[in-house]
Design an enzyme around this catalytic site. Structure first.
Site, mmCIF file in Angstrom:
data_model
loop_
_atom_site.group_PDB
_atom_site.id
_atom_site.type_symbol
_atom_site.label_atom_id
_atom_site.label_comp_id
_atom_site.label_asym_id
_atom_site.label_seq_id
_atom_site.Cartn_x
_atom_site.Cartn_y
_atom_site.Cartn_z
ATOM 1 N N ASP A 258 -1.908 10.806 -2.167
ATOM 2 C CA ASP A 258 -2.353 9.765 -3.103
ATOM 3 C C ASP A 258 -2.708 10.343 -4.457
ATOM 4 O O ASP A 258 -2.615 9.663 -5.474
ATOM 5 C CB ASP A 258 -3.545 9.005 -2.524
ATOM 6 C CG ASP A 258 -3.071 8.123 -1.377
ATOM 7 O OD1 ASP A 258 -2.983 8.633 -0.250
ATOM 8 O OD2 ASP A 258 -2.718 6.959 -1.645
ATOM 9 N N ARG B 33 0.859 -1.188 0.000
ATOM 10 C CA ARG B 33 0.000 0.000 0.000
ATOM 11 C C ARG B 33 0.885 1.224 0.000
ATOM 12 O O ARG B 33 2.113 1.119 0.133
ATOM 13 C CB ARG B 33 -1.038 -0.012 1.139
ATOM 14 C CG ARG B 33 -0.695 -0.688 2.438
ATOM 15 C CD ARG B 33 0.383 -0.012 3.227
ATOM 16 N NE ARG B 33 0.141 1.404 3.376
ATOM 17 C CZ ARG B 33 1.073 2.295 3.629
ATOM 18 N NH1 ARG B 33 2.347 1.920 3.774
ATOM 19 N NH2 ARG B 33 0.801 3.559 3.752
ATOM 20 N N GLY B 34 0.250 2.398 -0.139
ATOM 21 C CA GLY B 34 1.023 3.632 -0.288
ATOM 22 C C GLY B 34 1.160 3.914 -1.782
ATOM 23 O O GLY B 34 1.535 3.024 -2.564
ATOM 24 N N ALA B 35 0.859 5.169 -2.173
ATOM 25 C CA ALA B 35 0.706 5.488 -3.598
ATOM 26 C C ALA B 35 1.908 5.101 -4.473
ATOM 27 O O ALA B 35 1.743 4.411 -5.484
ATOM 28 C CB ALA B 35 0.361 6.967 -3.742
ATOM 29 N N ASN C 142 -5.217 12.418 0.602
ATOM 30 C CA ASN C 142 -4.325 11.559 1.382
ATOM 31 C C ASN C 142 -5.202 10.799 2.374
ATOM 32 O O ASN C 142 -6.429 10.948 2.402
ATOM 33 C CB ASN C 142 -3.244 12.405 2.080
ATOM 34 C CG ASN C 142 -2.146 11.537 2.680
ATOM 35 O OD1 ASN C 142 -1.589 10.673 2.000
ATOM 36 N ND2 ASN C 142 -1.836 11.723 3.947
ATOM 37 N N LYS C 143 -4.568 9.995 3.176
ATOM 38 C CA LYS C 143 -5.286 9.124 4.114
ATOM 39 C C LYS C 143 -6.327 9.885 4.934
ATOM 40 O O LYS C 143 -6.093 11.021 5.359
ATOM 41 C CB LYS C 143 -4.251 8.460 5.033
ATOM 42 C CG LYS C 143 -4.784 7.533 6.075
ATOM 43 C CD LYS C 143 -5.705 6.457 5.521
ATOM 44 C CE LYS C 143 -5.103 5.622 4.396
ATOM 45 N NZ LYS C 143 -6.084 4.794 3.666
ATOM 46 N N ARG D 13 -7.706 -0.297 -6.752
ATOM 47 C CA ARG D 13 -7.922 0.800 -5.803
ATOM 48 C C ARG D 13 -8.042 2.103 -6.608
ATOM 49 O O ARG D 13 -7.213 2.361 -7.482
ATOM 50 C CB ARG D 13 -6.757 0.900 -4.789
ATOM 51 C CG ARG D 13 -6.637 -0.346 -3.907
ATOM 52 C CD ARG D 13 -5.692 -0.108 -2.740
ATOM 53 N NE ARG D 13 -6.277 0.774 -1.751
ATOM 54 C CZ ARG D 13 -5.589 1.297 -0.724
ATOM 55 N NH1 ARG D 13 -4.299 1.036 -0.586
ATOM 56 N NH2 ARG D 13 -6.185 2.082 0.157
HETATM 57 O O1 MRU Z 1 -4.554 3.182 2.116
HETATM 58 P P1 MRU Z 1 -3.077 3.371 2.018
HETATM 59 O O2 MRU Z 1 -2.328 2.792 3.177
HETATM 60 O O3 MRU Z 1 -2.544 2.903 0.676
HETATM 61 O O4 MRU Z 1 -2.894 4.946 2.076
HETATM 62 C C1 MRU Z 1 -1.597 5.474 2.042
HETATM 63 C C2 MRU Z 1 -1.557 6.943 2.184
HETATM 64 O O5 MRU Z 1 -2.557 7.606 2.299
HETATM 65 C C3 MRU Z 1 -0.208 7.578 2.070
HETATM 66 O O6 MRU Z 1 -0.118 8.705 2.896
HETATM 67 C C4 MRU Z 1 0.016 8.008 0.612
HETATM 68 O O7 MRU Z 1 -0.225 6.924 -0.254
HETATM 69 C C5 MRU Z 1 1.368 8.525 0.372
HETATM 70 S S1 MRU Z 1 2.565 7.240 0.468
HETATM 71 C C6 MRU Z 1 4.095 7.860 0.095
#
Ligand code: MRU
Length: 363
Positions: free
Chosen positions: A238, A45-47, A248-249, A88
């Site tokens: 994201d 996970r994470g963009a 973002n999250k 996603r």
């Molecule tokens: O749902 P996730 O864990 O994929 O969400 C991740 C985030 O919101 C991060 O802050 C974002 O992807 C940036 S990661 C460098």
């Protein structure tokens, strides 16, 4: 370096982030369907990590295909790309990663390149994107390091670290770069309900690097800000719209307002490919809705009464007006973001009104 994901001869190997911090185990994806499952189930996970994983997913799909002709392979590539695009919807990097490999495939197929050569080329590209992601994070970190205090406490939300990228991280990359330059930084990690990326992942990876880290519940930041305990906030992204509005999250938006109220700088750190020039404002960013069970249950135990309505949007949008600066590998963007983003994009020859790489699909 923390090995978030890796191309191996046997398949793509992923550190299983659903099991951290208690277990460090790996999941091997040997075909594109398994890569799609790994992304959807948040094993990765994470963009930026999602973007490179998707690129590797397309590459493994092409590499493992038994199609004997280019038309047959092209039909498979369309299915592979659609499958990965449906995992996603919010992180634009997913669609970017798919498009990188798909565009190379289309170019090579159009010139009748032999299939074995196409396979080698797409695998090489996916691995290059992996290397470039790490290099971008390091440059971005260096660009942002001196925006953080020489000494003080920095709040972050979710995990925008090595685990969310191919290594080093974006928001946590800036923190790492500052620490490498001698800044004395304590990190406050919002726990980040409901998936606990801050408590489980950010704390895990920063402590591995000996960066002092304290976990707080998501509703505690305002109190600490009011006591002067937080000098800066830094988060990842994201998807950033053309006007700077940033998805973002979930919970990031509330933190940004608290920071504004307390006069604390609020930084976003993201590679430039997280900026979606085709989405003009945050209104246009699709927000993923996840399974209510992530909210109703904790550690397998039900926390809410049967019959309670449940909300579980995975992301929110922070309006550009709350963002002090956006730190990228190409430089630091400041308000007015519509102008600074446009200038940075045209400096590097990026088209300003290009459509997104693929139409985001809700899963
Ligand atoms: O749902 P996730 O864990 O994929 O969400 C991740 C985030 O919101 C991060 O802050 C974002 O992807 C940036 S990661 C460098």
């Amino acid at each position: 370096m923390i090995p978030t994901l890796e191309w191996t001869p046997a398949g793509v190997n992923f550190l299983d982030q659903t099991r951290l911090p208690l277990e460090e185990t790996y999941v091997l994806a040997t075909d594109y369907q398994q890569v799609a499952t790994v992304i959807r189930d948040m094993i990765v996970r994470g963009a930026p990590a999602i973007g490179v994983s998707a690129a590797m997913g397309v590459a493994i799909g092409i590499d493992r295909s038994t199609a004997a002709t280019l038309p047959a392979l092209s039909a498979e590539v369309a299915i592979i790309c659609d499958t990965l695009a449906a995992t996603r919807p919010t992180a634009v990097n997913l669609f970017w990663g798919i498009a990188q490999v798909r565009d190379l495939y289309n170019e090579l197929a159009a010139s009748d390149t032999p299939i074995p050569e196409i396979k080698a080329a797409v695998v090489a590209l996916a691995n290059r994107l992996y290397d470039e992601d790490i290099a971008q994070c390091r440059t971005l970190g260096a660009n942002g390091a001196d925006l953080l205090p020489r000494e003080g406490t920095v709040l972050t939300h979710c995990n925008a670290g090595a685990l969310a990228t191919c290594g080093y991280g974006t928001a946590l990359g800036v923190i790492r770069a500052a620490v490498e330059r001698g800044h004395r930084i304590d990190v406050l990690a919002d726990e980040t309900r409901p998936y606990l990326q801050g408590a489980r992942l950010t704390a895990w990876e920063l402590l591995k690097d000996n960066i002092p880290t304290t976990v707080l519940c998501d509703n505690m930041a305002g109190h600490l800000m009011s006591k002067g305990r937080i000098q800066a906030v830094i988060v990842g992204a994201d998807r950033i719209a053309a006007n700077g509005d940033t998805a973002n999250k979930i919970g990031t938006y509330s933190v940004s307002i608290l920071a504004k109220e307390h006069g604390i700088p609020f930084f976003v750190a993201a590679p430039f490919n997280t900026i979606d020039l085709a989405t003009l404002t945050g209104e246009g960013i699709p927000i993923e809705q996840r399974n209510p069970r992530e909210v109703t249950h904790s550690n397998g135990k039900q926390m809410t009464p049967d019959g309670a309505g449940i909300e579980n949007p995975a992301f929110d949008v922070t309006p550009a007006k709350y963002i002090t600066a956006i730190i990228t590998e190409r430089g630091v963007l400041r308000a007015p973001f519509t102008d600074s983003i446009r200038a940075m994009a045209s400096d590097s020859g990026q088209r300003l009104s290009s459509p997104p790489p693929l139409t985001p699909q809700l899963s």
